[in-house]
Write a protein that holds these residues in place. Structure first.
Motif, PDB file in Angstrom:
ATOM      1  N   GLY A  28    -105.350  18.204  44.708  1.00 37.24           N
ATOM      2  CA  GLY A  28    -105.072  19.661  45.485  1.00 37.24           C
ATOM      3  C   GLY A  28    -105.585  20.793  44.392  1.00 37.24           C
ATOM      4  N   HIS A  29    -105.504  21.370  44.956  1.00 38.68           N
ATOM      5  CA  HIS A  29    -105.892  23.235  44.464  1.00 38.68           C
ATOM      6  C   HIS A  29    -107.481  22.457  42.990  1.00 38.68           C
ATOM      7  CE1 HIS A  29    -100.858  24.368  44.458  1.00 38.68           C
ATOM      8  NE2 HIS A  29    -100.910  23.003  44.252  1.00 38.68           N
ATOM      9  N   GLY A  30    -107.916  21.846  44.133  1.00 39.16           N
ATOM     10  CA  GLY A  30    -109.171  21.625  43.787  1.00 39.16           C
ATOM     11  C   GLY A  30    -109.792  20.491  42.426  1.00 39.16           C
ATOM     12  N   GLY A  31    -108.228  19.762  42.326  1.00 35.91           N
ATOM     13  CA  GLY A  31    -108.399  18.947  41.182  1.00 35.91           C
ATOM     14  C   GLY A  31    -107.874  17.490  42.158  1.00 35.91           C
ATOM     15  N   GLU A  32    -108.407  16.131  40.611  1.00 39.40           N
ATOM     16  CA  GLU A  32    -108.253  14.996  40.828  1.00 39.40           C
ATOM     17  C   GLU A  32    -107.434  14.263  39.715  1.00 39.40           C
ATOM     18  OE1 GLU A  32    -109.400  11.012  43.335  1.00 39.40           O
ATOM     19  OE2 GLU A  32    -110.710  12.559  43.483  1.00 39.40           O
ATOM     20  N   ALA A  33    -106.888  13.264  39.615  1.00 41.71           N
ATOM     21  CA  ALA A  33    -105.816  12.824  38.818  1.00 41.71           C
ATOM     22  C   ALA A  33    -105.624  11.618  39.260  1.00 41.71           C
ATOM     23  CB  ALA A  33    -104.988  13.490  37.774  1.00 41.71           C
ATOM     24  N   ARG A  34    -105.961  10.297  38.198  1.00 41.00           N
ATOM     25  CA  ARG A  34    -105.630   9.202  38.371  1.00 41.00           C
ATOM     26  C   ARG A  34    -104.491   8.522  37.389  1.00 41.00           C
ATOM     27  NH1 ARG A  34    -107.598   3.796  36.796  1.00 41.00           N
ATOM     28  NH2 ARG A  34    -109.149   4.901  35.759  1.00 41.00           N
ATOM     29  N   PHE A  35    -103.241   7.974  37.826  1.00 45.24           N
ATOM     30  CA  PHE A  35    -102.488   7.663  36.691  1.00 45.24           C
ATOM     31  C   PHE A  35    -102.130   6.583  36.875  1.00 45.24           C
ATOM     32  CE2 PHE A  35    -101.455  12.434  37.064  1.00 45.24           C
ATOM     33  CZ  PHE A  35    -101.429  12.578  36.319  1.00 45.24           C
ATOM     34  N   GLU A  36    -102.191   5.522  35.933  1.00 43.09           N
ATOM     35  CA  GLU A  36    -101.741   3.839  35.676  1.00 43.09           C
ATOM     36  C   GLU A  36    -100.139   4.130  36.195  1.00 43.09           C
ATOM     37  OE1 GLU A  36    -103.047   1.078  32.919  1.00 43.09           O
ATOM     38  OE2 GLU A  36    -104.531   1.558  33.847  1.00 43.09           O
ATOM     39  N   LEU A  37     -99.485   3.223  36.795  1.00 40.77           N
ATOM     40  CA  LEU A  37     -98.007   3.605  36.930  1.00 40.77           C
ATOM     41  C   LEU A  37     -97.782   1.825  36.075  1.00 40.77           C
ATOM     42  CD1 LEU A  37     -97.687   4.279  40.195  1.00 40.77           C
ATOM     43  CD2 LEU A  37     -97.343   5.765  38.151  1.00 40.77           C
ATOM     44  N   ARG A  38     -97.436   1.897  35.319  1.00 43.19           N
ATOM     45  CA  ARG A  38     -96.818   0.710  33.696  1.00 43.19           C
ATOM     46  C   ARG A  38     -95.391  -0.103  34.619  1.00 43.19           C
ATOM     47  NH1 ARG A  38    -101.415  -1.795  31.115  1.00 43.19           N
ATOM     48  NH2 ARG A  38    -102.783   0.551  30.413  1.00 43.19           N
ATOM     49  N   GLU A  48    -107.798   9.119  34.482  1.00 40.02           N
ATOM     50  CA  GLU A  48    -108.348  10.190  34.216  1.00 40.02           C
ATOM     51  C   GLU A  48    -108.770  11.853  35.279  1.00 40.02           C
ATOM     52  OE1 GLU A  48    -112.377   9.719  37.061  1.00 40.02           O
ATOM     53  OE2 GLU A  48    -110.808   7.520  37.674  1.00 40.02           O
ATOM     54  N   SER A  49    -108.946  12.872  34.620  1.00 39.50           N
ATOM     55  CA  SER A  49    -108.623  14.152  35.858  1.00 39.50           C
ATOM     56  C   SER A  49    -110.374  14.894  35.939  1.00 39.50           C
ATOM     57  CB  SER A  49    -107.420  14.551  34.357  1.00 39.50           C
ATOM     58  OG  SER A  49    -107.724  15.985  35.321  1.00 39.50           O
ATOM     59  N   HIS A  50    -109.594  15.236  36.987  1.00 42.81           N
ATOM     60  CA  HIS A  50    -111.489  16.007  37.499  1.00 42.81           C
ATOM     61  C   HIS A  50    -111.088  17.720  37.540  1.00 42.81           C
ATOM     62  CE1 HIS A  50    -113.663  12.613  36.748  1.00 42.81           C
ATOM     63  NE2 HIS A  50    -112.473  12.305  37.557  1.00 42.81           N
ATOM     64  N   PHE A  51    -111.028  18.728  36.864  1.00 42.10           N
ATOM     65  CA  PHE A  51    -110.417  19.973  37.435  1.00 42.10           C
ATOM     66  C   PHE A  51    -109.234  20.445  37.101  1.00 42.10           C
ATOM     67  CE2 PHE A  51    -114.190  18.476  39.603  1.00 42.10           C
ATOM     68  CZ  PHE A  51    -115.448  19.588  38.712  1.00 42.10           C
ATOM     69  N   PHE A  52    -108.150  19.432  36.540  1.00 41.18           N
ATOM     70  CA  PHE A  52    -106.870  19.978  36.335  1.00 41.18           C
ATOM     71  C   PHE A  52    -106.519  20.440  34.921  1.00 41.18           C
ATOM     72  CE2 PHE A  52    -104.643  17.269  39.843  1.00 41.18           C
ATOM     73  CZ  PHE A  52    -104.618  17.949  40.844  1.00 41.18           C
ATOM     74  N   PRO A  53    -106.036  22.209  34.578  1.00 41.21           N
ATOM     75  CA  PRO A  53    -105.563  22.162  33.607  1.00 41.21           C
ATOM     76  C   PRO A  53    -104.534  21.244  32.717  1.00 41.21           C
ATOM     77  CG  PRO A  53    -105.373  24.291  35.043  1.00 41.21           C
ATOM     78  CD  PRO A  53    -105.616  22.518  36.293  1.00 41.21           C
ATOM     79  N   HIS A  54    -104.677  21.594  31.181  1.00 44.48           N
ATOM     80  CA  HIS A  54    -103.491  20.165  30.684  1.00 44.48           C
ATOM     81  C   HIS A  54    -102.476  20.898  31.110  1.00 44.48           C
ATOM     82  CE1 HIS A  54    -106.324  18.510  28.168  1.00 44.48           C
ATOM     83  NE2 HIS A  54    -107.101  19.053  28.165  1.00 44.48           N
ATOM     84  N   ALA A  55    -101.167  21.732  31.199  1.00 45.56           N
ATOM     85  CA  ALA A  55    -100.356  22.214  31.753  1.00 45.56           C
ATOM     86  C   ALA A  55     -99.745  21.771  32.924  1.00 45.56           C
ATOM     87  CB  ALA A  55     -99.926  23.616  31.472  1.00 45.56           C
ATOM     88  N   ARG A  56    -101.132  21.610  33.652  1.00 39.80           N
ATOM     89  CA  ARG A  56    -100.833  21.246  34.885  1.00 39.80           C
ATOM     90  C   ARG A  56    -100.562  19.665  35.242  1.00 39.80           C
ATOM     91  NH1 ARG A  56    -102.786  23.934  39.906  1.00 39.80           N
ATOM     92  NH2 ARG A  56    -101.586  24.864  40.379  1.00 39.80           N
ATOM     93  N   LEU A  57    -101.685  18.877  34.587  1.00 38.76           N
ATOM     94  CA  LEU A  57    -101.171  17.755  34.468  1.00 38.76           C
ATOM     95  C   LEU A  57    -100.025  16.872  33.840  1.00 38.76           C
ATOM     96  CD1 LEU A  57    -105.008  17.420  32.981  1.00 38.76           C
ATOM     97  CD2 LEU A  57    -103.542  15.646  35.108  1.00 38.76           C
TER      98      LEU A  57
END
Length: 82
Positions: A28-38, A48-57
């Motif tokens: 969303g908001h022009g970005g995509e991120a992948r989070f691993e759930l342990r 990994e993250s594409h186009f999300f600023p650090h604060a949003r991550l």
């Protein structure tokens, strides 16, 4: 790819063809991120993250961390208990 969670204009999805480890993708908001759930109790790891600023991550990670048991259960329901 089922949407399992919506928040703040974003959606968390699980790809049906994902392999281990347990993971969710947030879009969303022009970005995509992948989070691993342990596991249901964490930890959560940004892979990994594409186009999300650090604060949003950071905000996304906080939201996902609060939903970990549910996210892991949803992943296992689709992929089995690996």
């Amino acid at each position: 790819m089922p949407t399992i969670l919506k928040f703040n204009g974003l959606r968390a999805v699980i790809y049906l063809n994902d392999q281990r480890p347990c993971q969710v993708h947030v879009m969303g908001h022009g970005g995509e991120a992948r989070f691993e759930l342990r596991g249901p109790d964490g930890p959560l790891e940004l892979r990994e993250s594409h186009f999300f600023p650090h604060a949003r991550l950071n905000r996304i990670a906080e939201m996902l961390a609060g939903q970990m048991p549910r996210l892991v259960a949803d992943w296992r329901a689709l992929h089995g208990r690996h």
